[in-house]
Scaffold this motif. Structure first.
Motif, mmCIF file in Angstrom:
data_model
loop_
_atom_site.group_PDB
_atom_site.id
_atom_site.type_symbol
_atom_site.label_atom_id
_atom_site.label_comp_id
_atom_site.label_asym_id
_atom_site.label_seq_id
_atom_site.Cartn_x
_atom_site.Cartn_y
_atom_site.Cartn_z
ATOM 1 N N THR A 1 63.992 12.536 36.956
ATOM 2 C CA THR A 1 64.772 13.483 37.730
ATOM 3 C C THR A 1 65.180 12.824 39.039
ATOM 4 O O THR A 1 64.361 12.191 39.694
ATOM 5 N N TYR A 2 66.456 12.976 39.389
ATOM 6 C CA TYR A 2 66.978 12.369 40.603
ATOM 7 C C TYR A 2 67.245 13.458 41.644
ATOM 8 O O TYR A 2 67.475 14.619 41.311
ATOM 9 N N LEU A 3 67.223 13.030 42.888
ATOM 10 C CA LEU A 3 67.609 13.916 43.979
ATOM 11 C C LEU A 3 68.855 13.323 44.617
ATOM 12 O O LEU A 3 68.885 12.147 44.983
ATOM 13 N N PHE A 4 69.918 14.141 44.711
ATOM 14 C CA PHE A 4 71.163 13.724 45.342
ATOM 15 C C PHE A 4 71.229 14.375 46.727
ATOM 16 O O PHE A 4 71.090 15.593 46.856
ATOM 17 N N ILE A 5 71.440 13.541 47.750
ATOM 18 C CA ILE A 5 71.456 14.019 49.136
ATOM 19 C C ILE A 5 72.856 13.795 49.704
ATOM 20 O O ILE A 5 73.318 12.655 49.802
ATOM 21 N N ILE B 1 74.037 17.624 54.795
ATOM 22 C CA ILE B 1 74.827 18.742 54.283
ATOM 23 C C ILE B 1 73.987 19.585 53.317
ATOM 24 O O ILE B 1 73.700 20.743 53.571
ATOM 25 N N THR B 2 73.606 18.992 52.196
ATOM 26 C CA THR B 2 72.791 19.703 51.201
ATOM 27 C C THR B 2 72.205 18.685 50.236
ATOM 28 O O THR B 2 72.447 17.482 50.355
ATOM 29 N N CYS B 3 71.437 19.164 49.264
ATOM 30 C CA CYS B 3 70.870 18.292 48.233
ATOM 31 C C CYS B 3 70.707 19.093 46.949
ATOM 32 O O CYS B 3 70.735 20.328 46.964
ATOM 33 N N TRP B 4 70.559 18.380 45.835
ATOM 34 C CA TRP B 4 70.315 19.042 44.556
ATOM 35 C C TRP B 4 69.625 18.073 43.598
ATOM 36 O O TRP B 4 69.850 16.871 43.667
ATOM 37 N N PRO B 5 68.765 18.591 42.720
ATOM 38 C CA PRO B 5 68.121 17.737 41.711
ATOM 39 C C PRO B 5 68.941 17.706 40.433
ATOM 40 O O PRO B 5 69.689 18.637 40.135
ATOM 41 N N SER B 6 68.838 16.643 39.688
ATOM 42 C CA SER B 6 69.517 16.534 38.404
ATOM 43 C C SER B 6 68.858 15.442 37.577
ATOM 44 O O SER B 6 68.381 14.454 38.123
ATOM 45 N N SER B 7 68.844 15.648 36.270
ATOM 46 C CA SER B 7 68.311 14.625 35.373
ATOM 47 C C SER B 7 69.394 13.659 34.939
ATOM 48 O O SER B 7 69.138 12.725 34.194
ATOM 49 N N GLN B 8 70.611 13.880 35.414
ATOM 50 C CA GLN B 8 71.723 13.021 35.027
ATOM 51 C C GLN B 8 71.953 11.947 36.069
ATOM 52 O O GLN B 8 72.095 12.232 37.253
ATOM 53 N N LYS C 1 73.589 10.114 48.554
ATOM 54 C CA LYS C 1 72.477 9.212 48.246
ATOM 55 C C LYS C 1 71.725 9.724 47.024
ATOM 56 O O LYS C 1 71.382 10.902 46.943
ATOM 57 N N LYS C 2 71.486 8.833 46.074
ATOM 58 C CA LYS C 2 70.747 9.194 44.863
ATOM 59 C C LYS C 2 69.418 8.442 44.851
ATOM 60 O O LYS C 2 69.372 7.214 44.925
ATOM 61 N N VAL C 3 68.313 9.186 44.782
ATOM 62 C CA VAL C 3 66.984 8.572 44.706
ATOM 63 C C VAL C 3 66.179 9.292 43.628
ATOM 64 O O VAL C 3 66.487 10.424 43.250
ATOM 65 N N LYS C 4 65.159 8.641 43.134
ATOM 66 C CA LYS C 4 64.264 9.307 42.201
ATOM 67 C C LYS C 4 63.512 10.399 42.941
ATOM 68 O O LYS C 4 63.111 10.222 44.091
ATOM 69 N N ASP D 1 59.692 -1.574 51.733
ATOM 70 C CA ASP D 1 60.811 -0.978 52.435
ATOM 71 C C ASP D 1 61.124 0.406 51.905
ATOM 72 O O ASP D 1 60.679 0.822 50.856
ATOM 73 N N SER D 2 61.952 1.069 52.692
ATOM 74 C CA SER D 2 62.350 2.427 52.356
ATOM 75 C C SER D 2 62.853 2.534 50.933
ATOM 76 O O SER D 2 63.581 1.689 50.456
ATOM 77 N N PRO D 3 62.499 3.651 50.224
ATOM 78 C CA PRO D 3 62.991 3.840 48.878
ATOM 79 C C PRO D 3 64.432 4.314 48.887
ATOM 80 O O PRO D 3 64.826 5.189 48.159
#
Length: 480
Positions: free
Chosen positions: A282-286, A210-217, A183-186, A246-248
């Protein structure tokens, strides 16, 4: 507490909850009725609130028609954000921002709370507004990742769903070969809250984090129109029922497979880019487990009434309740339970997903938390979640009643559901339901009570269902 601070608390209460009586205001603020009335009449004199002629009178916020100060437009909320960011460590009060910058207090409060929902500002106990520093860190690149982890470690298979604030991909890990939902969210306060909720939950009926990480891409699957028609990935969520709040995130984290051959990833369809409208985004990938058997929405749609065995329905609903019971035991509420957010794992196990609106029940001191009202999916949210800001775990019980009914009673068309749903939300089941399902009817009516404390808690529901289901199974065995 000074007079000004008490008046700000009253204004804040009315802004969050809408019109209210003096009695309810004094209870909410934990002050005497005489104190509340005194400040209400002072605010009326200063033309900040108004009351009707009822008995008792109902108080509401008021903007004076001759107020010469300009009202901020939606796209100028950044001005308020900038004012707070440059306001120093101690912060600023809403009335100071309005006074010093020629703005209406109501408008300033509106935008401050909007920024707070995004995780950009915080309100202290002394009613001071301060910046969280999210925007500064994004601009400086402190939290960005130089290379996209997603493109390095995953092959995208398809896009499972897209919403206003991001999207969910089906992705295959290049090294372990397994499928995951990513899942990719701002990167906002809402995204932080979702990750913290998921990381805290370990239960067989909860989507596994599982995990998450931030990225500007911003990493996208850019399938062209010709590819879309042949893709095996078709998103089944329905957005028509959701509110503006609703949910973001997504309607669900799953897919429906329309053909047996999976779509293959294509290198030429992959791109990495920064949002051109905001280079510092910046995005957060979950990364989460992938639920390959679709959503409860798909099950309800595809499983005809005569094909739904009572044993199967009992088992699915029991697992849903077990997941909700666990969520509540962790001092959390989901706030967006609906068939789209209930998934099926590889072995048919029920998995509750989409924790984009999950929130803590109480603060560390055990006190109730006031929330933004009206966030969620309106057709499934409880009355108190839609209209008030102080609600608890029972808000999740109301949609459970709706979901159970939907599993038992076939709704052939969208128009049939639209016609029946308003009555169901006020405890009026269709003719014949209570005759065919007398025990379930009693449960559902209690779960749909407009009064939260009348609704049973998840643990009570589960305990009663254990007894009820065991009787059903015995009867089914005797019939066979």
């Amino acid at each position: 507490m000074s007079n000004g601070e008490m008046e700000e608390r009253i204004i804040d209460h009315l802004r969050r909850n809408g019109k209210d009586t003096a009695l309810k205001i004094c209870k909410a603020l934990a002050v005497s009725r005489s104190v509340a009335n005194k400040h209400l009449y002072d605010l009326e004199k200063s033309k900040r609130v108004k009351k009707n002629d009822g008995t008792p009178p109902i108080w509401d916020l008021m903007e004076t028609p001759d107020d010469p100060r300009p009202v901020l437009k939606t796209d100028t909320v950044e001005k308020v954000s900038e004012i707070v960011r440059t306001g120093g460590k101690t912060g600023l009060k809403a009335h100071e921002i309005a006074r010093d910058h020629g703005l209406t207090r109501k408008t300033v409060n509106k935008h401050l709370h909007s920024l707070m929902d995004k995780g950009e500002v915080l309100k202290t106990d002394s009613n001071q507004w301060t910046s969280t520093g999210h925007q500064d860190s994004q601009a400086s690149g402190d939290v960005t990742v130089s290379d996209s982890v997603l493109s390095k470690c995953f092959d995208i298979i398809g896009k499972l769903g897209k919403g206003a604030y991001g999207c969910v991909y089906k992705a295959q890990h290049k090294y372990d070969g397994k499928m995951y939902a990513v899942k990719k969210v701002k990167l906002t306060g809402d995204a932080d809250a979702e990750v913290k909720a998921l990381a805290k939950l370990e239960h067989t009926n909860i989507v596994r984090y599982i995990t998450c990480w931030p990225s500007s891409q911003d990493w996208e699957s850019c399938q062209d129109t010709s590819d879309q028609s042949d893709s095996s990935i078709v998103f089944k969520g329905s957005y028509t029922e959701t509110s503006d709040y609703d949910s973001p995130g997504m309607e669900s984290l799953s897919i429906s497979t329309e053909s047996e051959s999976p779509a293959k990833p294509s290198q030429k369809h992959r791109k990495e880019s920064v949002d051109p409208s905001n280079p510092s985004t910046t995005y957060l990938f979950i990364q989460m487990e992938f639920c390959e058997r679709g959503t409860l929405t798909t099950w309800i749609r595809n499983e005809k009434k005569e094909q739904r065995t009572i044993i199967e329905i009992d088992q699915i609903f029991h697992e849903i309740v077990s997941g909700v019971e666990y969520i509540h035991s962790q001092n959390l509420i989901h706030r967006d339970l609906k068939p789209d957010n209930i998934l099926f794992g590889a072995e048919g196990k029920v998995k509750i997903g989409d924790f984009g609106l999950a929130a803590t029940l109480t603060n560390p001191n055990g006190a109730a938390i006031y929330r933004t009202k009206g966030r969620g999916t309106r057709s499934y949210m409880s009355p108190e979640q839609e209209l008030h800001s102080n609600y608890g775990a029972k808000t999740d019980i109301f949609p459970l009643g709706l979901i159970w009914f939907e599993m038992l009673w076939e709704l052939s068309t969208v128009s049939e559901k639209a016609y029946l749903w308003p009555d169901l939300r006020i405890q009026k089941c269709p003719e014949g339901f209570c005759v065919k399902y007398p025990t379930e009817h009693k449960f559902i009516i209690m779960m749909l009570s407009p009064t939260p404390h009348v609704r049973p808690c998840a643990t009570t529901i589960k305990e009663n269902l254990d007894r009820f289901f065991s009787m059903n199974h015995m009867l089914c065995q005797k019939t066979i």
